[in-house]
Design an enzyme around this catalytic site. Structure first.
Site, mmCIF file in Angstrom:
data_model
loop_
_atom_site.group_PDB
_atom_site.id
_atom_site.type_symbol
_atom_site.label_atom_id
_atom_site.label_comp_id
_atom_site.label_asym_id
_atom_site.label_seq_id
_atom_site.Cartn_x
_atom_site.Cartn_y
_atom_site.Cartn_z
ATOM 1 C CG HIS A 32 34.515 38.634 35.853
ATOM 2 N ND1 HIS A 32 35.136 39.120 34.979
ATOM 3 C CD2 HIS A 32 35.069 39.148 37.211
ATOM 4 C CE1 HIS A 32 36.298 40.165 35.045
ATOM 5 N NE2 HIS A 32 35.748 40.402 36.145
ATOM 6 N NE ARG A 125 39.376 41.766 32.346
ATOM 7 C CZ ARG A 125 39.370 42.178 33.665
ATOM 8 N NH1 ARG A 125 40.571 42.569 34.351
ATOM 9 N NH2 ARG A 125 38.473 42.246 34.401
ATOM 10 C CE1 TYR A 158 35.736 46.371 33.021
ATOM 11 C CE2 TYR A 158 37.876 46.498 34.267
ATOM 12 C CZ TYR A 158 36.148 46.562 33.905
ATOM 13 O OH TYR A 158 35.725 47.150 34.610
ATOM 14 C CG ASP A 251 33.627 41.889 39.657
ATOM 15 O OD1 ASP A 251 34.647 41.194 39.533
ATOM 16 O OD2 ASP A 251 33.584 43.114 39.525
HETATM 17 C C1 0GY Z 1 36.252 43.788 37.638
HETATM 18 C C2 0GY Z 1 36.592 45.283 37.283
HETATM 19 C C3 0GY Z 1 38.198 45.753 38.316
HETATM 20 C C4 0GY Z 1 39.350 45.918 38.402
HETATM 21 C C5 0GY Z 1 39.614 44.052 37.737
HETATM 22 O O1 0GY Z 1 41.936 43.536 37.421
HETATM 23 C C6 0GY Z 1 41.677 44.025 37.681
HETATM 24 O O2 0GY Z 1 41.982 44.965 38.656
HETATM 25 O O3 0GY Z 1 39.194 43.715 36.925
HETATM 26 C C7 0GY Z 1 37.721 47.652 38.405
HETATM 27 O O4 0GY Z 1 38.467 48.244 39.420
HETATM 28 O O5 0GY Z 1 36.502 47.899 37.066
HETATM 29 O O6 0GY Z 1 36.411 43.270 37.080
HETATM 30 O O7 0GY Z 1 37.595 42.895 38.704
#
Ligand code: 0GY
Length: 297
Positions: A32, A125, A158, A251
């Site tokens: 990730h 996703r 998510y 991340d």
């Molecule tokens: C992550 C979490 C975040 C953002 C994103 O795609 C994204 O903008 O996933 C977050 O802000 O919680 O998984 O990186």
């Protein structure tokens, strides 16, 4: 093509991460991570909810090598909307060492999807986090599920902990493999055996097609770094109960963190605290992601 100014309160990724003390097993996958731009080459989407610092493929590959990972799974970041070019560029430049999770729309053509598959995309996703995207009705996601079925892609979800009960019927209607980001974002101030996290565990117990990323202690913690002690029991519980359905990732570049920016080397040192035996570490870091993202197709 314009230049972009990152949000005033944006925290940039750690510029000089330390070499981890924990030596990753050969073949480990950072399952990730994201890339942002660079914006002058891969512009950020007009509908984005944040403007990040640039964090491109060269930086990602350098981090991979420093930390000791072999491969990456790059998740399309919401700041790029459904323009997957930056993520696809990483996959195509990686020498088969990266796979992708895309963000697509139902009107994508079959040729577009085939090209993405060829580049290494293996999942889409669906994002329910309102500070990142505007919610869509279930019918929209059903159309996407139909589009990806012939490709054998899976779905990454998510969502915030509070969304789970509300979306339960839709989530459990998915018959593809489903991976949940960041353990469904538990409130780690609540007991690990309390009703909220039990609902999440029940989802995995009752639906063997569901996997979980045991990621983001830096995002979930309330007690904070360096130990992220409050996240440990949650991640350990998931790994020990579902050792063949868990994934780990950095991340990087850590979008939207407000309290602190982790040293990615120290994040890797968190792994043995949640996967406490060599066997569990191997499943988490090597066997599971390799089976899911590098199987023959
Ligand atoms: C992550 C979490 C975040 C953002 C994103 O795609 C994204 O903008 O996933 C977050 O802000 O919680 O998984 O990186």
């Amino acid at each position: 093509m314009g230049t972009f100014t990152m949000d005033a309160d944006w925290l940039s990724y750690c510029a000089n991460p330390s070499k981890p003390e924990f030596v990753l097993p050969p073949g480990s996958v950072d399952a990730h991570c994201h890339v942002f731009g660079p914006g002058d080459q891969f512009p950020y989407a007009p509908e984005r909810k944040y403007t990040p610092c640039d964090a491109g493929r060269d930086e990602l590959f350098a981090l991979r090598d420093l930390l000791g990972f072999d491969k990456n799974v790059v998740v399309q970041a919401t700041c790029h909307g459904s323009d997957n070019s930056a993520m696809l560029d990483v996959l195509r430049s990686s020498g088969d060492r990266a796979r992708g999770v895309a963000s697509i729309r139902p009107d994508f053509s079959s040729d577009q999807l085939d090209e993405m598959h060829e580049a290494g995309v293996r999942a889409v996703r669906f994002n329910y986090v309102r500070r990142l995207v505007d919610p869509k009705p279930d019918a929209y996601y059903h159309q996407i599920v139909e589009r990806i079925a012939p490709l054998g892609w899976h779905v990454v979800l998510y969502f915030e902990a509070a969304d789970l009960a509300e979306r339960w019927n839709f989530f459990t209607s998915l018959d593809s493999l489903v991976v949940i980001d960041h353990m469904g974002r538990p409130d780690v101030t609540k007991p690990v055996d309390g009703p909220d996290f039990e609902l999440f565990l029940r989802l995995l117990r009752e639906h063997e097609n569901f996997w979980s990323k045991v990621t983001c202690p830096e995002r979930l913690t309330v007690t904070g770094p360096p130990g992220y002690d409050d996240v440990v029991p949650f991640a350990r519980k998931v790994i020990e109960e579902f050792p063949d359905r868990v994934l780990w990732g950095t991340d990087w570049p850590h979008p939207n963190l407000k309290s602190h920016m982790p040293d990615d080397g120290k994040l890797v040192d968190f792994i043995p605290r949640i996967a406490t035996t060599e066997a569990l570490q191997h499943q988490l870091l090597v066997d599971n992601p390799t089976r899911l993202y590098w199987k023959e197709s």
